[in-house]
Motif scaffolding. Sequence first.
Motif, mmCIF file in Angstrom:
data_model
loop_
_atom_site.group_PDB
_atom_site.id
_atom_site.type_symbol
_atom_site.label_atom_id
_atom_site.label_comp_id
_atom_site.label_asym_id
_atom_site.label_seq_id
_atom_site.Cartn_x
_atom_site.Cartn_y
_atom_site.Cartn_z
ATOM 1 N N LEU A 1 -27.457 1.872 -89.099
ATOM 2 C CA LEU A 1 -28.322 0.865 -88.488
ATOM 3 C C LEU A 1 -29.744 0.960 -89.030
ATOM 4 O O LEU A 1 -30.421 -0.071 -89.185
ATOM 5 C CB LEU A 1 -28.322 1.029 -86.969
ATOM 6 C CG LEU A 1 -29.081 -0.030 -86.172
ATOM 7 C CD1 LEU A 1 -28.476 -1.409 -86.400
ATOM 8 C CD2 LEU A 1 -29.079 0.322 -84.681
ATOM 9 N N ILE A 2 -30.210 2.163 -89.320
ATOM 10 C CA ILE A 2 -31.550 2.323 -89.897
ATOM 11 C C ILE A 2 -31.632 1.588 -91.233
ATOM 12 O O ILE A 2 -32.594 0.856 -91.507
ATOM 13 C CB ILE A 2 -31.893 3.817 -90.076
ATOM 14 C CG1 ILE A 2 -32.003 4.507 -88.708
ATOM 15 C CG2 ILE A 2 -33.210 3.980 -90.845
ATOM 16 C CD1 ILE A 2 -32.150 6.016 -88.789
ATOM 17 N N SER A 3 -30.604 1.771 -92.067
ATOM 18 C CA SER A 3 -30.560 1.072 -93.350
ATOM 19 C C SER A 3 -30.509 -0.436 -93.136
ATOM 20 O O SER A 3 -31.164 -1.205 -93.865
ATOM 21 C CB SER A 3 -29.341 1.516 -94.157
ATOM 22 O OG SER A 3 -29.409 2.887 -94.470
ATOM 23 N N PHE A 4 -29.747 -0.867 -92.138
ATOM 24 C CA PHE A 4 -29.646 -2.300 -91.860
ATOM 25 C C PHE A 4 -30.998 -2.879 -91.449
ATOM 26 O O PHE A 4 -31.379 -3.971 -91.884
ATOM 27 C CB PHE A 4 -28.615 -2.544 -90.755
ATOM 28 C CG PHE A 4 -28.498 -3.986 -90.358
ATOM 29 C CD1 PHE A 4 -27.675 -4.843 -91.073
ATOM 30 C CD2 PHE A 4 -29.215 -4.494 -89.285
ATOM 31 C CE1 PHE A 4 -27.573 -6.184 -90.723
ATOM 32 C CE2 PHE A 4 -29.119 -5.824 -88.926
ATOM 33 C CZ PHE A 4 -28.294 -6.671 -89.641
ATOM 34 N N ILE A 5 -31.715 -2.163 -90.593
ATOM 35 C CA ILE A 5 -33.030 -2.643 -90.135
ATOM 36 C C ILE A 5 -33.993 -2.778 -91.303
ATOM 37 O O ILE A 5 -34.781 -3.736 -91.378
ATOM 38 C CB ILE A 5 -33.588 -1.695 -89.051
ATOM 39 C CG1 ILE A 5 -32.758 -1.808 -87.774
ATOM 40 C CG2 ILE A 5 -35.054 -2.014 -88.761
ATOM 41 C CD1 ILE A 5 -33.113 -0.794 -86.705
ATOM 42 N N VAL A 6 -33.930 -1.826 -92.233
ATOM 43 C CA VAL A 6 -34.769 -1.925 -93.441
ATOM 44 C C VAL A 6 -34.394 -3.175 -94.221
ATOM 45 O O VAL A 6 -35.267 -3.955 -94.644
ATOM 46 C CB VAL A 6 -34.611 -0.664 -94.316
ATOM 47 C CG1 VAL A 6 -35.334 -0.858 -95.652
ATOM 48 C CG2 VAL A 6 -35.164 0.562 -93.601
ATOM 49 N N ASN A 7 -33.102 -3.398 -94.421
ATOM 50 C CA ASN A 7 -32.638 -4.562 -95.180
ATOM 51 C C ASN A 7 -33.050 -5.876 -94.536
ATOM 52 O O ASN A 7 -33.552 -6.783 -95.211
ATOM 53 C CB ASN A 7 -31.111 -4.516 -95.317
ATOM 54 C CG ASN A 7 -30.637 -3.468 -96.286
ATOM 55 O OD1 ASN A 7 -31.369 -3.042 -97.173
ATOM 56 N ND2 ASN A 7 -29.401 -3.029 -96.135
ATOM 57 N N ILE A 8 -32.838 -5.996 -93.231
ATOM 58 C CA ILE A 8 -33.149 -7.254 -92.557
ATOM 59 C C ILE A 8 -34.659 -7.491 -92.500
ATOM 60 O O ILE A 8 -35.123 -8.635 -92.576
ATOM 61 C CB ILE A 8 -32.530 -7.291 -91.132
ATOM 62 C CG1 ILE A 8 -32.590 -8.708 -90.564
ATOM 63 C CG2 ILE A 8 -33.205 -6.327 -90.198
ATOM 64 C CD1 ILE A 8 -31.817 -9.726 -91.347
ATOM 65 N N SER A 9 -35.444 -6.425 -92.413
ATOM 66 C CA SER A 9 -36.906 -6.565 -92.404
ATOM 67 C C SER A 9 -37.399 -7.108 -93.739
ATOM 68 O O SER A 9 -38.255 -8.008 -93.782
ATOM 69 C CB SER A 9 -37.575 -5.215 -92.109
ATOM 70 O OG SER A 9 -37.186 -4.717 -90.846
ATOM 71 N N VAL A 10 -36.856 -6.574 -94.823
ATOM 72 C CA VAL A 10 -37.235 -7.049 -96.148
ATOM 73 C C VAL A 10 -36.802 -8.501 -96.330
ATOM 74 O O VAL A 10 -37.546 -9.328 -96.881
ATOM 75 C CB VAL A 10 -36.618 -6.154 -97.246
ATOM 76 C CG1 VAL A 10 -36.884 -6.740 -98.634
ATOM 77 C CG2 VAL A 10 -37.189 -4.744 -97.162
ATOM 78 N N LEU A 11 -35.600 -8.841 -95.864
ATOM 79 C CA LEU A 11 -35.098 -10.207 -95.994
ATOM 80 C C LEU A 11 -35.988 -11.197 -95.251
ATOM 81 O O LEU A 11 -36.379 -12.234 -95.805
ATOM 82 C CB LEU A 11 -33.664 -10.291 -95.458
ATOM 83 C CG LEU A 11 -33.043 -11.695 -95.403
ATOM 84 C CD1 LEU A 11 -32.953 -12.303 -96.790
ATOM 85 C CD2 LEU A 11 -31.669 -11.653 -94.739
ATOM 86 N N ILE A 12 -36.330 -10.898 -94.008
ATOM 87 C CA ILE A 12 -37.169 -11.800 -93.218
ATOM 88 C C ILE A 12 -38.543 -11.946 -93.855
ATOM 89 O O ILE A 12 -39.111 -13.048 -93.916
ATOM 90 C CB ILE A 12 -37.284 -11.293 -91.768
ATOM 91 C CG1 ILE A 12 -35.926 -11.409 -91.067
ATOM 92 C CG2 ILE A 12 -38.352 -12.063 -91.002
ATOM 93 C CD1 ILE A 12 -35.896 -10.793 -89.681
ATOM 94 N N PHE A 13 -39.087 -10.848 -94.354
ATOM 95 C CA PHE A 13 -40.396 -10.880 -95.018
ATOM 96 C C PHE A 13 -40.381 -11.829 -96.213
ATOM 97 O O PHE A 13 -41.275 -12.675 -96.376
ATOM 98 C CB PHE A 13 -40.771 -9.462 -95.467
ATOM 99 C CG PHE A 13 -42.023 -9.388 -96.291
ATOM 100 C CD1 PHE A 13 -43.273 -9.562 -95.713
ATOM 101 C CD2 PHE A 13 -41.965 -9.144 -97.660
ATOM 102 C CE1 PHE A 13 -44.433 -9.500 -96.475
ATOM 103 C CE2 PHE A 13 -43.102 -9.085 -98.422
ATOM 104 C CZ PHE A 13 -44.343 -9.266 -97.830
ATOM 105 N N LEU A 14 -39.348 -11.730 -97.042
ATOM 106 C CA LEU A 14 -39.263 -12.598 -98.220
ATOM 107 C C LEU A 14 -38.969 -14.050 -97.838
ATOM 108 O O LEU A 14 -39.458 -14.979 -98.490
ATOM 109 C CB LEU A 14 -38.185 -12.084 -99.175
ATOM 110 C CG LEU A 14 -38.515 -10.767 -99.901
ATOM 111 C CD1 LEU A 14 -37.334 -10.332 -100.758
ATOM 112 C CD2 LEU A 14 -39.759 -10.925 -100.764
ATOM 113 N N MET A 15 -38.182 -14.251 -96.795
ATOM 114 C CA MET A 15 -37.909 -15.615 -96.333
ATOM 115 C C MET A 15 -39.196 -16.306 -95.880
ATOM 116 O O MET A 15 -39.417 -17.492 -96.163
ATOM 117 C CB MET A 15 -36.885 -15.579 -95.192
ATOM 118 C CG MET A 15 -35.458 -15.328 -95.639
ATOM 119 S SD MET A 15 -34.314 -15.004 -94.255
ATOM 120 C CE MET A 15 -34.574 -16.440 -93.230
ATOM 121 N N ILE A 16 -40.032 -15.571 -95.171
ATOM 122 C CA ILE A 16 -41.310 -16.133 -94.714
ATOM 123 C C ILE A 16 -42.194 -16.486 -95.910
ATOM 124 O O ILE A 16 -42.821 -17.555 -95.950
ATOM 125 C CB ILE A 16 -42.022 -15.145 -93.773
ATOM 126 C CG1 ILE A 16 -41.227 -14.990 -92.473
ATOM 127 C CG2 ILE A 16 -43.445 -15.608 -93.465
ATOM 128 C CD1 ILE A 16 -41.743 -13.908 -91.550
#
Length: 268
Positions: free
Chosen positions: A124-139
């Motif tokens: 889950l820690i790895s997932f949170i890192v991945n989703i945080s990066v994804l949302i950042f780039l989407m914005i």
Amino acid sequence: MKQMAQGLAAKFYNIFPESIRLERIWLLSKTDFKIRYSASTLGLLWAFMYPLVRILIYYIVFSFVFAKDIPNYGFYIFSGIIIWLYFQESSKSGLRVIRMKRYLLENINFNRLDVFYASILTSLISFIVNISVLIFLMIIMGITPTWKYIYYPIFIFNLIILSLGVGLILSTISVYYKDIKQFWDLILLLMFWINPIFFAKQKIFNMFPSLLYANPLAGIIINSRDVLMYGKEPDWFLAAYGYFYAIVILLIGLWSFKKFFHKAIEKV
């Protein structure tokens, strides 16, 4: 001062004994996460660099080189892949957990399910890192967040329950049947290509509607992507079905682990 702090900590643990267990689960998962990058020069920085570079590659290659009729196709792919990666990583860790954590599992003062909780939390820690990066780039690319983001954790919790159940089942089976790892790799390969990761859900589920319900990950990917990328209302029937599926798998996993754990430990 130090003795006072230790005394307060001891009183806290006496009042809330479950906090010791939660702290132990967190320490196990944090240690496992750090071990992944401990041998590298950049250490934990790789945890952020890898998803960042991966998303950029998907975005550039699939949005421009192999442009599709799906808007922001690179983000579309990665939003599905991060869910897939979590399921793959956490389920495969279940195959190894009895062998790798035997020294803990044989400890009578240790709740044996905690090693599975720690493994799930590590992924889950790895997932949170991945989703945080994804949302950042989407914005950055102009995809505005909506209030529908509040639904996203609902589907991730569904993913966690499903992954935990599958991991528990595989953990005991793997001790009795050595070929289960190769068999599970084939199942994962098949599931990867019948999930709506690279294609729109209509392209396959309109032809084979049963696949939408036979595959427990499909609904999670569809609903999480709809609220994350498109700000749509989730398909609540599909969400309820996903939770039912995951809970059944978890109950089977808990039963099989409880019934066969001691025999499995003896065979390791």
